[in-house]
Design an enzyme around this catalytic site. Structure first.
Site, PDB file in Angstrom:
ATOM      1  N   THR A   1       0.886  -1.206   0.075  1.00  0.00           N
ATOM      2  CA  THR A   1       0.085   0.128   0.057  1.00  0.00           C
ATOM      3  C   THR A   1       0.866   1.359   0.107  1.00  0.00           C
ATOM      4  O   THR A   1       1.961   1.165   0.576  1.00  0.00           O
ATOM      5  CB  THR A   1      -0.896   0.029   1.101  1.00  0.00           C
ATOM      6  OG1 THR A   1      -1.901  -1.087   1.115  1.00  0.00           O
ATOM      7  CG2 THR A   1      -1.760   1.241   1.589  1.00  0.00           C
TER       8      THR A   1
ATOM      9  N   ALA B   1       7.957   1.515   2.452  1.00  0.00           N
ATOM     10  CA  ALA B   1       8.143   1.834   3.696  1.00  0.00           C
ATOM     11  C   ALA B   1       8.059   3.476   4.224  1.00  0.00           C
ATOM     12  O   ALA B   1       8.526   4.327   3.146  1.00  0.00           O
ATOM     13  CB  ALA B   1       9.546   1.183   3.931  1.00  0.00           C
ATOM     14  N   ASP B   2       8.053   3.749   5.316  1.00  0.00           N
ATOM     15  CA  ASP B   2       8.289   5.158   5.816  1.00  0.00           C
ATOM     16  C   ASP B   2       9.791   5.507   5.997  1.00  0.00           C
ATOM     17  O   ASP B   2      10.125   6.730   5.735  1.00  0.00           O
ATOM     18  CB  ASP B   2       7.569   5.474   6.847  1.00  0.00           C
ATOM     19  CG  ASP B   2       5.899   5.525   6.500  1.00  0.00           C
ATOM     20  OD1 ASP B   2       5.578   6.106   5.619  1.00  0.00           O
ATOM     21  OD2 ASP B   2       5.183   4.305   7.020  1.00  0.00           O
TER      22      ASP B   2
ATOM     23  N   GLY C   1       0.186   5.020   5.813  1.00  0.00           N
ATOM     24  CA  GLY C   1      -1.254   4.799   5.295  1.00  0.00           C
ATOM     25  C   GLY C   1      -1.949   4.040   6.166  1.00  0.00           C
ATOM     26  O   GLY C   1      -3.283   3.906   5.896  1.00  0.00           O
TER      27      GLY C   1
ATOM     28  N   GLU D   1      -0.554  -5.349   5.951  1.00  0.00           N
ATOM     29  CA  GLU D   1       0.852  -5.346   5.213  1.00  0.00           C
ATOM     30  C   GLU D   1       1.793  -6.361   5.915  1.00  0.00           C
ATOM     31  O   GLU D   1       2.494  -7.172   5.059  1.00  0.00           O
ATOM     32  CB  GLU D   1       1.458  -3.808   5.188  1.00  0.00           C
ATOM     33  CG  GLU D   1       0.700  -2.966   4.181  1.00  0.00           C
ATOM     34  CD  GLU D   1       1.233  -1.685   4.393  1.00  0.00           C
ATOM     35  OE1 GLU D   1       1.378  -0.719   3.106  1.00  0.00           O
ATOM     36  OE2 GLU D   1       1.881  -1.251   5.411  1.00  0.00           O
TER      37      GLU D   1
ATOM     38  N   LYS E   1      14.026   7.983   2.169  1.00  0.00           N
ATOM     39  CA  LYS E   1      13.427   6.965   3.278  1.00  0.00           C
ATOM     40  C   LYS E   1      14.633   6.246   3.851  1.00  0.00           C
ATOM     41  O   LYS E   1      14.360   5.592   5.015  1.00  0.00           O
ATOM     42  CB  LYS E   1      12.626   5.993   2.602  1.00  0.00           C
ATOM     43  CG  LYS E   1      11.468   6.405   1.656  1.00  0.00           C
ATOM     44  CD  LYS E   1      10.359   6.842   2.736  1.00  0.00           C
ATOM     45  CE  LYS E   1       9.070   7.339   2.082  1.00  0.00           C
ATOM     46  NZ  LYS E   1       8.322   6.323   1.295  1.00  0.00           N
TER      47      LYS E   1
HETATM   48  C1  5RP Z   1       1.218   2.163   4.086  1.00  0.00           C
HETATM   49  C2  5RP Z   1       2.656   2.251   4.189  1.00  0.00           C
HETATM   50  C3  5RP Z   1       3.391   2.594   3.161  1.00  0.00           C
HETATM   51  O1  5RP Z   1       4.290   1.764   2.562  1.00  0.00           O
HETATM   52  C4  5RP Z   1       4.307   3.561   3.631  1.00  0.00           C
HETATM   53  O2  5RP Z   1       3.568   4.691   4.306  1.00  0.00           O
HETATM   54  C5  5RP Z   1       5.021   4.383   2.401  1.00  0.00           C
HETATM   55  O3  5RP Z   1       4.310   5.200   1.578  1.00  0.00           O
HETATM   56  P1  5RP Z   1       4.555   5.989   0.241  1.00  0.00           P
HETATM   57  O4  5RP Z   1       5.152   4.894  -0.699  1.00  0.00           O
HETATM   58  O5  5RP Z   1       3.442   6.562  -0.106  1.00  0.00           O
HETATM   59  O6  5RP Z   1       5.621   6.966   0.714  1.00  0.00           O
HETATM   60  O7  5RP Z   1       3.368   1.671   5.322  1.00  0.00           O
HETATM   61  O8  5RP Z   1       0.610   1.651   5.475  1.00  0.00           O
END
Ligand code: 5RP
Length: 231
Positions: free
Chosen positions: A29, A90-91, A104, A110, A128
């Site tokens: 996601t 990932a964040d 998200g 996940e 990241k």
């Molecule tokens: C959602 C997540 C996403 O993988 C994470 O927030 C990264 O999001 P993005 O690719 O939009 O930077 O863990 O729960």
């Protein structure tokens, strides 16, 4: 497209190169994983034979829009399916491939998808990559609404706790729970914290991925290059 979005797209599309005919694919996601899903949709139209398992309702909707054959998340859980490959964002990612996820609010599903996957490819833009997880991104923790107060009390041991909102309302996860974002004050290493936090009454799961870490982290660089870092 700006350089960060392009970096996300490049990383996600590189991960898709590892998907083979016949694979059951975990669909992560977020904005990075979405690029992988769109690419997989294109490849399916050209004849790639796969089925995806969505890690959120939002990704289920996107996958249906691009005509990706799907196994619903609920069926994946019920039948305890094993997946070949998972592609997810990932964040933040530390040098040992520990992750914080859940920006998200989808980290619980996940994690189930990643745990069931033989190969877990984490796809990120280079922003990241961090030296330490604590302090880099608030830790998302999914909690059951009826246990909110107890969970907040337990989580305060680990840092400042803020309940997530979206569009002026309390954020509700796909599992009908709340998300608390914890600004960790615990320092490193964060090993053990994933289990400790999940032992707090009311906590469903937290966004630390220190047990099921990625097998590879694919990094989209802001200069357009992509690097594959194997664990
Ligand atoms: C959602 C997540 C996403 O993988 C994470 O927030 C990264 O999001 P993005 O690719 O939009 O930077 O863990 O729960």
């Amino acid at each position: 497209m700006d350089s960060v979005s392009l970096a996300k797209k490049n990383a996600a599309e590189k991960a898709v190169e590892f998907v083979k005919d016949g694979d059951l694919v975990g669909l992560g996601t977020g904005s990075t994983a979405e690029w992988a899903i769109k690419k997989l949709g294109e490849l399916v139209k050209e004849g790639l034979d796969i089925q995806g398992v969505p890690s959120s309702k939002a990704i289920d909707a996107l996958a249906q829009k691009v005509d990706l054959p799907l196994i619903p998340y609920e069926e994946f859980i019920r039948d305890e399916l094993a997946l070949n490959i998972d592609i997810d964002g990932a964040d933040c990612v530390d040098p040992d491939f520990n992750l914080i996820k859940g920006g998200g609010g989808a980290h619980t599903r996940e994690k189930r998808v990643a745990n069931a996957s033989e190969m877990f490819y984490c796809v990120v833009d280079e922003k990241k990559l961090v030296d330490k997880l604590a302090g880099s991104f608030p830790l998302p923790v999914e909690v059951m609404p009826e246990d909110l107060d107890e969970a907040v009390r337990g989580l305060r041991t680990y840092g400042f706790v803020k309940q997530r909102q979206k569009d002026g309302k309390l954020f509700i996860s796909d599992n009908a729970n709340y998300i608390l974002d914890v600004s960790l004050n615990v320092g490193e290493p964060v090993k053990g914290l994933e289990v400790d936090i999940n032992n707090i009454p009311g906590v469903v799961d937290n966004g630390l991925f220190t047990i099921r870490r990625p097998d590879a982290v694919i990094v989209g660089r802001l200069n357009g290059e992509v690097t594959i870092n194997n664990g």
